[in-house]
Design an enzyme around this catalytic site. Structure first.
Site, short mmCIF file in Angstrom:
data_model
loop_
_atom_site.label_atom_id
_atom_site.label_comp_id
_atom_site.label_asym_id
_atom_site.label_seq_id
_atom_site.Cartn_x
_atom_site.Cartn_y
_atom_site.Cartn_z
N THR A 141 -63.36 -133.98 -76.29
CA THR A 141 -62.32 -132.96 -76.42
C THR A 141 -61.93 -132.82 -77.89
O THR A 141 -60.88 -132.29 -78.21
CB THR A 141 -61.05 -133.33 -75.61
OG1 THR A 141 -60.63 -134.64 -76.01
CG2 THR A 141 -61.28 -133.30 -74.12
N SER A 142 -62.81 -133.34 -78.80
CA SER A 142 -62.44 -133.30 -80.22
C SER A 142 -63.05 -132.06 -80.89
O SER A 142 -62.46 -130.98 -80.83
CB SER A 142 -62.86 -134.60 -80.91
OG SER A 142 -64.26 -134.79 -80.90
N ARG A 143 -64.23 -132.22 -81.48
CA ARG A 143 -64.95 -131.09 -82.06
C ARG A 143 -66.43 -131.24 -81.72
O ARG A 143 -66.96 -132.37 -81.75
CB ARG A 143 -64.78 -131.05 -83.58
CG ARG A 143 -63.45 -130.49 -84.07
CD ARG A 143 -63.26 -129.00 -83.75
NE ARG A 143 -62.00 -128.47 -84.24
CZ ARG A 143 -60.89 -128.36 -83.49
NH1 ARG A 143 -60.88 -128.76 -82.24
NH2 ARG A 143 -59.79 -127.82 -84.01
N ALA A 198 -58.57 -127.50 -73.98
CA ALA A 198 -57.80 -128.73 -73.77
C ALA A 198 -56.31 -128.57 -74.03
O ALA A 198 -55.50 -129.24 -73.41
CB ALA A 198 -58.37 -129.87 -74.62
N GLU A 237 -70.09 -123.49 -81.27
CA GLU A 237 -69.16 -122.63 -80.55
C GLU A 237 -69.11 -121.23 -81.12
O GLU A 237 -69.12 -121.09 -82.35
CB GLU A 237 -67.75 -123.24 -80.66
CG GLU A 237 -67.35 -123.96 -79.42
CD GLU A 237 -66.01 -124.65 -79.57
OE1 GLU A 237 -66.02 -125.89 -79.54
OE2 GLU A 237 -64.99 -123.96 -79.69
N HIS A 281 -63.28 -124.82 -74.41
CA HIS A 281 -62.36 -125.27 -75.47
C HIS A 281 -60.90 -124.95 -75.08
O HIS A 281 -60.21 -124.20 -75.76
CB HIS A 281 -62.71 -124.62 -76.83
CG HIS A 281 -62.14 -125.38 -78.01
ND1 HIS A 281 -62.70 -125.38 -79.25
CD2 HIS A 281 -61.04 -126.17 -78.10
CE1 HIS A 281 -61.98 -126.13 -80.07
NE2 HIS A 281 -60.96 -126.62 -79.39
N GLY A 301 -55.86 -142.11 -82.76
CA GLY A 301 -54.73 -141.42 -83.37
C GLY A 301 -53.77 -140.97 -82.29
O GLY A 301 -53.68 -141.60 -81.22
N ARG A 302 -53.08 -139.87 -82.55
CA ARG A 302 -52.08 -139.39 -81.59
C ARG A 302 -52.69 -139.11 -80.22
O ARG A 302 -52.22 -139.61 -79.20
CB ARG A 302 -51.46 -138.08 -82.10
CG ARG A 302 -50.36 -138.21 -83.11
CD ARG A 302 -49.84 -136.83 -83.48
NE ARG A 302 -50.90 -136.04 -84.07
CZ ARG A 302 -51.05 -135.83 -85.38
NH1 ARG A 302 -50.17 -136.29 -86.22
NH2 ARG A 302 -52.07 -135.13 -85.84
N ILE A 303 -53.75 -138.29 -80.19
CA ILE A 303 -54.31 -137.87 -78.89
C ILE A 303 -55.02 -139.04 -78.21
O ILE A 303 -54.85 -139.28 -77.03
CB ILE A 303 -55.24 -136.65 -79.05
CG1 ILE A 303 -54.46 -135.46 -79.62
CG2 ILE A 303 -55.89 -136.27 -77.71
CD1 ILE A 303 -55.32 -134.25 -80.02
C1 GLV Z 1 -57.79 -127.44 -80.65
O1 GLV Z 1 -58.96 -127.72 -80.62
C2 GLV Z 1 -56.94 -127.65 -81.77
O2 GLV Z 1 -57.40 -128.17 -82.80
O3 GLV Z 1 -55.75 -127.28 -81.68
#
Ligand code: GLV
Ligand code: GLV
Length: 326
Positions: A233-235, A284, A264, A282, A153-155
Site C-alpha cells: 500500500t506504499s508505492r 488506501a 500507474e 490506489h 513509520g506512522r502507517i
Molecule cells: C497516497 O498514496 C498518498 O500518498 O496520500
C-alpha cells in the site's frame, strides 16, 4: 492571491481556500498533463496538487509567482523537493489523517488474499459453488503467524498495532527502534534478510526513494517462504512488478495484495490474469472521512504557507532558510 487547484478535491477544503484566495480549478475529472499544469499555474501564488501530478523542476520554475505547493497526499515522491527548496517554496503533505485508513486497507488486502475473498466471490457469482467441500478455496490462517513490517513509520506502526487481536509475532525493519511496537506487541527489529526468511505476511510501508526502489525483487521473493502474502500500500516501484508476476505465477509465494503499481495507472496485463493477487485502484486512503480531512489539511497548509508561516505539514523546512538568505 490566486491558487491553481490541479484537480477537484472535497468541498470543505475548497471552501476554506475560497475564503482566502481566488481559485482556478481543473474542472475535468482527470489528471492534467504537465503542459496543462504549467498553463494553469501562470500568475498563481499557490499550487494544490495531487500525487498523480509530476511536479518537476520545470513545473516549479515555470512561474516566478509561485510561493507554496500543498499536496493532497502523504507521499511526495512526485514532487522535486530540491527544486522547490532552492526557490524557497515550501511543500506540504497530508500526514496523520490517512494513517488509520491506509492501515485498514492493508488489513483488508491481507484477509482478501489469505482467505481468497475476491476469487471466492467470482467463483460463487459464476455459479460454480455446488456445496460445501473439504478442500474448497483453502487459504492461510492469519492468527499466530509472523507479520513482517517493512517500514515502521506512522502507517506501518498503525497497521502493526491492529494485529493485536490476531496474536501475531511481529518483526520489523526500520532505521530506528520503534518503542511503541516493541512495548505494545513485543515486536522485534530485525535485518532485512531475516524478515524475508521468517515472515508469513510482509507489508510494505516505506516511502519511495532511491533506496527503496525495487526493494522487493526476484532475489527477495525467492528468499520468502512459500506461504507468504505480500501487501503493498506504499508505492508501486518499491516492488519489481515483473519479478512479482514471476513469483505469483511460479507460486514462490502464496499471493499478493496491491493498492499501487510500478507504472500507474497502467497495470501489467499478466497481473490481471492471476487469481492469487488482489488488485485495488490506489484507494488506501479513500474513505469519505479521510479524503475530506485531507482536503481540509491541504487547504490549511496552503493558507499558512501563503501567509509566510511554516505550514503545519511542511516537508522542506529548509525552504525558509533559502528565503531568509535571499
Ligand atoms: C497516497 O498514496 C498518498 O500518498 O496520500
Ligand atoms: C463448517 O461450516 C463446519 O461446520 O465445519
Amino acid at each position: 492571491m490566486k491558487i491553481f487547484v490541479a484537480r477537484k478535491i472535497p468541498e470543505p477544503g475548497l471552501d476554506l481556500l475560497r475564503k482566502e484566495f481566488k481559485l482556478e480549478i481543473n474542472h475535468y475529472d482527470r489528471v492534467l498533463s504537465k503542459e496543462e499544469i504549467i498553463h494553469g499555474l501562470q500568475e498563481k501564488e499557490g499550487l494544490l496538487c495531487l500525487l498523480t501530478d509530476p511536479i518537476d523542476k520545470e513545473v516549479i520554475n515555470s512561474d516566478p509567482n509561485l510561493k507554496m505547493i500543498a499536496s493532497y497526499a502523504v507521499g511526495y515522491d512526485n514532487i522535486d523537493i530540491k527544486a522547490a527548496t532552492e526557490r524557497g517554496i515550501p511543500v506540504s503533505n497530508t500526514p496523520g489523517v490517512l494513517t488509520e485508513t491506509t492501515a485498514e486497507m492493508a488489513w483488508a488486502l491481507i484477509f482478501s488474499v489469505a482467505r481468497r475473498i475476491v476469487e471466492g466471490d467470482r467463483f460463487t457469482r459464476a455459479g460454480k459453488f455446488e456445496g460445501w467441500a473439504p478442500t474448497l478455496m483453502l487459504g492461510q490462517d492469519v492468527s499466530k503467524k509472523t507479520l513482517g513490517l517493512i517500514g515502521a513509520g506512522r502507517i506501518g506502526t498503525a497497521f502493526a498495532l491492529k494485529s493485536k487481536g490476531f496474536n501475531m509475532n511481529v518483526l520489523y525493519v526500520d532505521n530506528r527502534i520503534n518503542e511503541t511496537l516493541e512495548h505494545e506487541l513485543n515486536a522485534k527489529k530485525v535485518e532485512f534478510s531475516e524478515i524475508l526468511k521468517k515472515s508469513d505476511y510482509i507489508s510494505l510501508h516505506v516511502p519511495l526513494n532511491k533506496a527503496t526502489h525495487h526493494l522487493i525483487g526476484e532475489k527477495e521473493l525467492k528468499t520468502m517462504k512459500k506461504n507468504v502474502i505480500l501487501i503493498n500500500t506504499s508505492r508501486g516501484p518499491v516492488v519489481d512488478e515483473q519479478a512479482l508476476i514471476k513469483a505469483l505465477k511460479k507460486n514462490w509465494i502464496f499471493g499478493a495484495g496491491l493498492d499501487v503499481y510500478e507504472h500507474e495507472p497502467e497495470i501489467h496485463g499478466e497481473l490481471k490474469k492471476l487469481d492469487n493477487v488482489v488488485l485495488q485502484p490506489h484507494s488506501a486512503s479513500a474513505t469519505f472521512e479521510t479524503r475530506t480531512r485531507m482536503a481540509v489539511i491541504a487547504a490549511e497548509n496552503m493558507i499558512a504557507g501563503l501567509k509566510g508561516e511554516i505550514p503545519p505539514n511542511c516537508v522542506n523546512k529548509e525552504a525558509f532558510k533559502e528565503k531568509i538568505i535571499k
